[in-house]
Scaffold this active site. Structure first.
Site, PDB file in Angstrom:
ATOM      1  N   ASP A  20       0.019   5.087   0.886  1.00 30.99           N
ATOM      2  CA  ASP A  20      -0.180   6.064   1.958  1.00 30.99           C
ATOM      3  C   ASP A  20      -0.372   5.372   3.303  1.00 30.99           C
ATOM      4  O   ASP A  20      -1.266   4.551   3.468  1.00 30.99           O
ATOM      5  CB  ASP A  20      -1.377   6.959   1.639  1.00 30.99           C
ATOM      6  CG  ASP A  20      -1.200   7.691   0.312  1.00 30.99           C
ATOM      7  OD1 ASP A  20      -0.061   8.069  -0.010  1.00 30.99           O
ATOM      8  OD2 ASP A  20      -2.199   7.864  -0.406  1.00 30.99           O
ATOM      9  N   ASP A  55       0.883  -1.157   0.000  1.00 31.84           N
ATOM     10  CA  ASP A  55       0.000   0.000   0.000  1.00 31.84           C
ATOM     11  C   ASP A  55       0.922   1.209   0.000  1.00 31.84           C
ATOM     12  O   ASP A  55       2.077   1.121   0.432  1.00 31.84           O
ATOM     13  CB  ASP A  55      -0.883  -0.033   1.257  1.00 31.84           C
ATOM     14  CG  ASP A  55      -1.705   1.224   1.408  1.00 31.84           C
ATOM     15  OD1 ASP A  55      -2.404   1.615   0.446  1.00 31.84           O
ATOM     16  OD2 ASP A  55      -1.643   1.838   2.492  1.00 31.84           O
TER      17      ASP A  55
END
Length: 175
Positions: free
Chosen positions: A11, A9
């Site tokens: 952020d 991922d």
């Protein structure tokens, strides 16, 4: 022979979470992120970023901004002998303001679409791969794609990646 990958991922995992990040001036790597990517590169993993980017659907920035940020990330990584092999992002959100992106899709995590697309496009073996993310939606997407997930809850990302590789893929992935 299929490839193995570490899906990250973006952020909150690779970078400090700044709502609707699209400007390199606001970007800060999380602790150990650059080292984690370099470690994955050195250990034969493809590094694939899968990130929800609802700011596009909300009209806060465009896809060009996301691509520029991703290019900037790879330029920064290159200075440290590391790289991200591919970036996948979902520009959709059902409550968006930009009609072209306002929808429910199969790529917005927790849906597995981004991972499944990467698996196909890069000949990745899901059983030999990992997903590292900071939210339950990341783990749900990984599970639906047949990839083992590890929740990143802060701290040194390199330590998290090494632990995940060792515990989920076997002793041979020790640092």
């Amino acid at each position: 022979m299929p490839n193995k990958a570490i899906f990250f991922d973006r952020d909150g995992t690779l970078n400090v979470d700044v709502h609707y990040l699209h400007d390199p001036a606001e970007f800060a790597w999380t602790e150990g992120a650059v080292e984690a990517i370099r470690w994955a590169n050195a250990h034969g993993f493809l590094v694939i970023v899968v990130t929800n980017q609802s700011g596009i659907a909300r009209g806060y920035y465009g896809e060009d901004s996301v691509r520029r940020l991703h290019d900037w990330m790879n330029a920064e990584l290159a200075q440290h002998g590391a790289h991200i092999d591919a970036f996948y992002y979902c520009p959709h959100h059902p409550a968006g303001r930009v009609p072209a992106y306002t929808c429910t899709c199969d790529c917005r995590k927790p849906a597995p679409g981004m991972l499944l697309r990467a698996i196909t496009e890069h000949d990745i073996d899901p059983a030999a791969s990992l997903m590292i993310g900071d939210a339950p939606r990341d783990m749900a997407a990984a599970e639906k794609a047949g990839v083992r997930g590890m929740l990143y809850e802060g701290g040194n990302l390199l330590a998290t990646v090494q632990c995940a590789a060792k515990s989920l893929l076997g002793e041979g992935y020790d640092h």
